[in-house]
Design a protein around this motif. Structure first.
Motif, PDB file in Angstrom:
ATOM      1  N   SER A  64      -0.980 -10.732 -20.234  1.00 31.19           N
ATOM      2  CA  SER A  64      -1.419  -9.917 -19.096  1.00 31.19           C
ATOM      3  C   SER A  64      -2.332 -10.674 -18.134  1.00 31.19           C
ATOM      4  N   VAL A  65      -2.711 -11.895 -18.488  1.00 29.41           N
ATOM      5  CA  VAL A  65      -3.514 -12.729 -17.588  1.00 29.41           C
ATOM      6  C   VAL A  65      -2.553 -13.700 -16.917  1.00 29.41           C
ATOM      7  N   TYR A  66      -2.586 -13.689 -15.590  1.00 29.68           N
ATOM      8  CA  TYR A  66      -1.619 -14.478 -14.824  1.00 29.68           C
ATOM      9  C   TYR A  66      -2.249 -15.736 -14.264  1.00 29.68           C
ATOM     10  N   ASP A  67      -1.447 -16.779 -14.225  1.00 31.36           N
ATOM     11  CA  ASP A  67      -1.845 -18.016 -13.582  1.00 31.36           C
ATOM     12  C   ASP A  67      -2.139 -17.696 -12.115  1.00 31.36           C
ATOM     13  N   PRO A  68      -3.351 -17.963 -11.631  1.00 33.95           N
ATOM     14  CA  PRO A  68      -3.717 -17.577 -10.263  1.00 33.95           C
ATOM     15  C   PRO A  68      -2.836 -18.206  -9.187  1.00 33.95           C
ATOM     16  N   CYS A  69      -2.416 -19.428  -9.389  1.00 34.79           N
ATOM     17  CA  CYS A  69      -1.597 -20.088  -8.360  1.00 34.79           C
ATOM     18  C   CYS A  69      -0.210 -19.465  -8.282  1.00 34.79           C
ATOM     19  N   SER A  70       0.393 -19.167  -9.415  1.00 42.60           N
ATOM     20  CA  SER A  70       1.727 -18.542  -9.375  1.00 42.60           C
ATOM     21  C   SER A  70       1.617 -17.135  -8.795  1.00 42.60           C
ATOM     22  N   ALA A  71       0.531 -16.432  -9.107  1.00 49.18           N
ATOM     23  CA  ALA A  71       0.337 -15.089  -8.560  1.00 49.18           C
ATOM     24  C   ALA A  71       0.147 -15.153  -7.049  1.00 49.18           C
ATOM     25  N   ALA A  72      -0.648 -16.108  -6.566  1.00 52.83           N
ATOM     26  CA  ALA A  72      -0.882 -16.251  -5.127  1.00 52.83           C
ATOM     27  C   ALA A  72       0.403 -16.655  -4.407  1.00 52.83           C
ATOM     28  N   PHE A  73       1.236 -17.398  -5.095  1.00 51.71           N
ATOM     29  CA  PHE A  73       2.496 -17.867  -4.518  1.00 51.71           C
ATOM     30  C   PHE A  73       3.516 -16.740  -4.415  1.00 51.71           C
ATOM     31  N   GLY A  74       3.335 -15.693  -5.243  1.00 51.39           N
ATOM     32  CA  GLY A  74       4.206 -14.531  -5.167  1.00 51.39           C
ATOM     33  C   GLY A  74       5.123 -14.327  -6.355  1.00 51.39           C
ATOM     34  N   CYS A  75       5.021 -15.199  -7.343  1.00 52.62           N
ATOM     35  CA  CYS A  75       5.847 -15.066  -8.553  1.00 52.62           C
ATOM     36  C   CYS A  75       4.916 -15.229  -9.755  1.00 52.62           C
ATOM     37  N   ALA A  76       4.176 -14.169 -10.066  1.00 53.15           N
ATOM     38  CA  ALA A  76       3.148 -14.232 -11.103  1.00 53.15           C
ATOM     39  C   ALA A  76       3.743 -14.503 -12.479  1.00 53.15           C
ATOM     40  N   LEU A  77       3.228 -15.538 -13.126  1.00 54.91           N
ATOM     41  CA  LEU A  77       3.621 -15.891 -14.489  1.00 54.91           C
ATOM     42  C   LEU A  77       2.376 -15.849 -15.362  1.00 54.91           C
ATOM     43  N   SER A  78       2.521 -15.268 -16.552  1.00 52.99           N
ATOM     44  CA  SER A  78       1.379 -15.167 -17.465  1.00 52.99           C
ATOM     45  C   SER A  78       1.048 -16.534 -18.052  1.00 52.99           C
ATOM     46  N   LEU A  79      -0.118 -16.609 -18.666  1.00 53.33           N
ATOM     47  CA  LEU A  79      -0.521 -17.863 -19.306  1.00 53.33           C
ATOM     48  C   LEU A  79       0.455 -18.252 -20.402  1.00 53.33           C
ATOM     49  N   ASN A  80       0.959 -17.258 -21.146  1.00 52.12           N
ATOM     50  CA  ASN A  80       1.971 -17.553 -22.164  1.00 52.12           C
ATOM     51  C   ASN A  80       3.255 -18.061 -21.523  1.00 52.12           C
ATOM     52  N   GLU A  81       3.699 -17.384 -20.459  1.00 52.08           N
ATOM     53  CA  GLU A  81       4.938 -17.799 -19.789  1.00 52.08           C
ATOM     54  C   GLU A  81       4.826 -19.200 -19.205  1.00 52.08           C
ATOM     55  N   MET A  82       3.645 -19.552 -18.715  1.00 50.55           N
ATOM     56  CA  MET A  82       3.431 -20.868 -18.122  1.00 50.55           C
ATOM     57  C   MET A  82       3.387 -21.980 -19.167  1.00 50.55           C
ATOM     58  N   GLY A  83       3.275 -21.607 -20.439  1.00 52.89           N
ATOM     59  CA  GLY A  83       3.189 -22.617 -21.490  1.00 52.89           C
ATOM     60  C   GLY A  83       1.818 -23.265 -21.561  1.00 52.89           C
ATOM     61  N   LEU A  84       0.787 -22.526 -21.162  1.00 55.44           N
ATOM     62  CA  LEU A  84      -0.567 -23.073 -21.125  1.00 55.44           C
ATOM     63  C   LEU A  84      -1.326 -22.872 -22.429  1.00 55.44           C
ATOM     64  N   VAL A  85      -0.854 -21.977 -23.289  1.00 51.88           N
ATOM     65  CA  VAL A  85      -1.549 -21.683 -24.545  1.00 51.88           C
ATOM     66  C   VAL A  85      -1.156 -22.739 -25.572  1.00 51.88           C
ATOM     67  N   ARG A  86      -2.125 -23.514 -26.006  1.00 55.13           N
ATOM     68  CA  ARG A  86      -1.866 -24.572 -26.992  1.00 55.13           C
ATOM     69  C   ARG A  86      -2.093 -24.071 -28.409  1.00 55.13           C
ATOM     70  N   SER A  87      -3.133 -23.252 -28.609  1.00 55.15           N
ATOM     71  CA  SER A  87      -3.367 -22.725 -29.960  1.00 55.15           C
ATOM     72  C   SER A  87      -4.251 -21.486 -29.908  1.00 55.15           C
ATOM     73  N   VAL A  88      -4.082 -20.662 -30.930  1.00 53.21           N
ATOM     74  CA  VAL A  88      -4.920 -19.483 -31.153  1.00 53.21           C
ATOM     75  C   VAL A  88      -5.302 -19.520 -32.626  1.00 53.21           C
ATOM     76  N   GLU A  89      -6.583 -19.551 -32.894  1.00 52.65           N
ATOM     77  CA  GLU A  89      -7.063 -19.586 -34.275  1.00 52.65           C
ATOM     78  C   GLU A  89      -7.983 -18.393 -34.516  1.00 52.65           C
TER      79      GLU A  89
END
Length: 136
Positions: free
Chosen positions: A21-46
Protein backbone atom coordinates in the motif's frame (compact mmCIF):
# COMPACT_ATOMS: atom_id res chain seq x y z
CA UNK A 1 17.27 -18.40 5.64
CA UNK A 2 15.78 -19.53 8.92
CA UNK A 3 12.38 -21.20 9.19
CA UNK A 4 9.47 -18.90 10.01
CA UNK A 5 7.68 -19.41 13.29
CA UNK A 6 3.93 -19.84 12.98
CA UNK A 7 3.26 -16.70 15.07
CA UNK A 8 5.37 -14.61 12.64
CA UNK A 9 2.99 -15.18 9.73
CA UNK A 10 0.31 -12.65 10.78
CA UNK A 11 3.06 -10.08 11.34
CA UNK A 12 4.59 -10.81 7.92
CA UNK A 13 1.14 -10.57 6.34
CA UNK A 14 0.64 -7.15 7.97
CA UNK A 15 4.05 -5.97 6.80
CA UNK A 16 3.36 -7.12 3.24
CA UNK A 17 -0.03 -5.39 3.25
CA UNK A 18 1.72 -2.16 4.22
CA UNK A 19 4.44 -2.62 1.59
CA UNK A 20 1.71 -3.26 -1.00
CA UNK A 21 0.00 0.00 0.00
CA UNK A 22 3.05 2.30 0.04
CA UNK A 23 3.84 3.54 -3.44
CA UNK A 24 7.11 4.59 -4.96
CA UNK A 25 6.76 8.40 -5.07
CA UNK A 26 8.33 8.78 -8.51
CA UNK A 27 6.09 6.19 -10.17
CA UNK A 28 3.06 7.75 -8.45
CA UNK A 29 4.05 11.25 -9.62
CA UNK A 30 4.59 9.89 -13.12
CA UNK A 31 1.03 8.55 -13.15
CA UNK A 32 1.55 4.79 -12.85
CA UNK A 33 1.82 4.12 -9.11
CA UNK A 34 3.72 0.96 -8.22
CA UNK A 35 4.03 -0.32 -4.66
CA UNK A 36 7.36 -0.94 -2.98
CA UNK A 37 6.77 -4.68 -3.39
CA UNK A 38 5.89 -4.28 -7.07
CA UNK A 39 9.00 -2.18 -7.66
CA UNK A 40 11.18 -4.95 -6.23
CA UNK A 41 12.58 -2.64 -3.56
CA UNK A 42 11.98 -4.94 -0.57
CA UNK A 43 15.14 -6.93 0.10
CA UNK A 44 14.18 -8.56 3.40
CA UNK A 45 11.66 -8.62 6.23
CA UNK A 46 12.76 -10.10 9.54
CA UNK A 47 10.62 -10.64 12.63
CA UNK A 48 12.27 -11.31 15.97
CA UNK A 49 9.74 -11.37 18.79
CA UNK A 50 8.16 -7.92 18.78
CA UNK A 51 10.82 -6.39 16.54
CA UNK A 52 10.49 -6.00 12.77
CA UNK A 53 13.44 -5.14 10.54
CA UNK A 54 12.87 -4.12 6.92
CA UNK A 55 15.63 -3.71 4.39
CA UNK A 56 14.73 -1.75 1.27
CA UNK A 57 16.84 -0.88 -1.74
CA UNK A 58 16.48 2.58 -3.26
CA UNK A 59 16.07 3.10 -6.99
CA UNK A 60 18.69 5.86 -6.88
CA UNK A 61 21.52 6.50 -4.41
CA UNK A 62 20.42 10.12 -3.95
CA UNK A 63 16.67 9.45 -3.74
CA UNK A 64 15.10 12.66 -2.45
CA UNK A 65 12.03 10.78 -1.20
CA UNK A 66 13.74 8.15 0.94
CA UNK A 67 12.75 10.00 4.13
CA UNK A 68 9.10 10.10 3.01
CA UNK A 69 9.11 6.40 2.16
CA UNK A 70 10.57 5.57 5.56
CA UNK A 71 8.10 7.83 7.41
CA UNK A 72 5.11 6.37 5.59
CA UNK A 73 6.15 2.77 6.18
CA UNK A 74 6.86 3.46 9.85
CA UNK A 75 3.52 5.23 10.45
CA UNK A 76 1.54 2.45 8.78
CA UNK A 77 3.41 -0.35 10.53
CA UNK A 78 3.12 1.30 13.95
CA UNK A 79 -0.63 1.60 13.33
CA UNK A 80 -1.08 -2.00 12.17
CA UNK A 81 1.43 -3.55 14.61
CA UNK A 82 1.06 -1.70 17.94
CA UNK A 83 3.72 -2.71 20.43
CA UNK A 84 6.26 -3.69 17.78
CA UNK A 85 9.51 -1.83 17.31
CA UNK A 86 10.27 -1.07 13.68
CA UNK A 87 13.72 -0.78 12.12
CA UNK A 88 13.84 0.36 8.49
CA UNK A 89 17.12 0.18 6.61
CA UNK A 90 17.33 1.94 3.25
CA UNK A 91 20.33 1.51 1.00
CA UNK A 92 21.50 1.98 -2.55
CA UNK A 93 23.52 -0.80 -4.11
CA UNK A 94 26.26 0.66 -6.28
CA UNK A 95 27.55 -2.73 -7.46
CA UNK A 96 24.11 -4.07 -8.39
CA UNK A 97 21.87 -1.01 -8.85
CA UNK A 98 18.11 -1.22 -9.15
CA UNK A 99 16.77 -1.46 -12.69
CA UNK A 100 13.36 -1.92 -14.29
CA UNK A 101 14.18 -5.63 -14.49
CA UNK A 102 13.62 -5.68 -10.71
CA UNK A 103 9.96 -4.70 -11.14
CA UNK A 104 7.66 -7.69 -10.70
CA UNK A 105 6.51 -8.99 -14.11
CA UNK A 106 2.83 -8.06 -13.72
CA UNK A 107 3.71 -4.53 -12.63
CA UNK A 108 6.27 -4.20 -15.44
CA UNK A 109 3.57 -5.17 -17.96
CA UNK A 110 1.22 -2.59 -16.43
CA UNK A 111 3.94 0.07 -16.64
CA UNK A 112 4.73 -0.79 -20.27
CA UNK A 113 1.03 -0.65 -21.18
CA UNK A 114 0.68 2.70 -19.41
CA UNK A 115 3.68 4.09 -21.30
CA UNK A 116 2.37 2.84 -24.62
CA UNK A 117 -1.00 4.55 -24.04
CA UNK A 118 0.58 7.75 -22.76
CA UNK A 119 2.98 8.17 -25.62
CA UNK A 120 0.73 6.87 -28.42
CA UNK A 121 -0.78 10.27 -29.17
CA UNK A 122 2.28 12.45 -28.71
CA UNK A 123 3.36 14.24 -31.86
CA UNK A 124 6.62 13.20 -33.41
CA UNK A 125 8.99 16.15 -33.43
CA UNK A 126 11.64 15.97 -36.12
CA UNK A 127 15.20 16.18 -34.89
CA UNK A 128 17.58 18.21 -37.01
CA UNK A 129 21.26 17.60 -37.27
CA UNK A 130 22.95 20.50 -35.56
CA UNK A 131 26.65 20.88 -35.96
CA UNK A 132 28.41 23.04 -33.42
CA UNK A 133 31.84 24.36 -34.22
CA UNK A 134 34.46 24.26 -31.49
CA UNK A 135 34.97 28.00 -31.65
CA UNK A 136 31.31 28.85 -31.08
Amino acid sequence: MRARKENEMPVLDSVNEVLDSVYDPCSAAFGCALSLNEMGLVRSVEVDGSHVTLTLRLTEPNCMYSFRIEEEIRARLESSLPGYSIDIQLYANFENPWSEEDIHPEARTRLQEWRRKRYANLPIIPVHDVTVSKGA
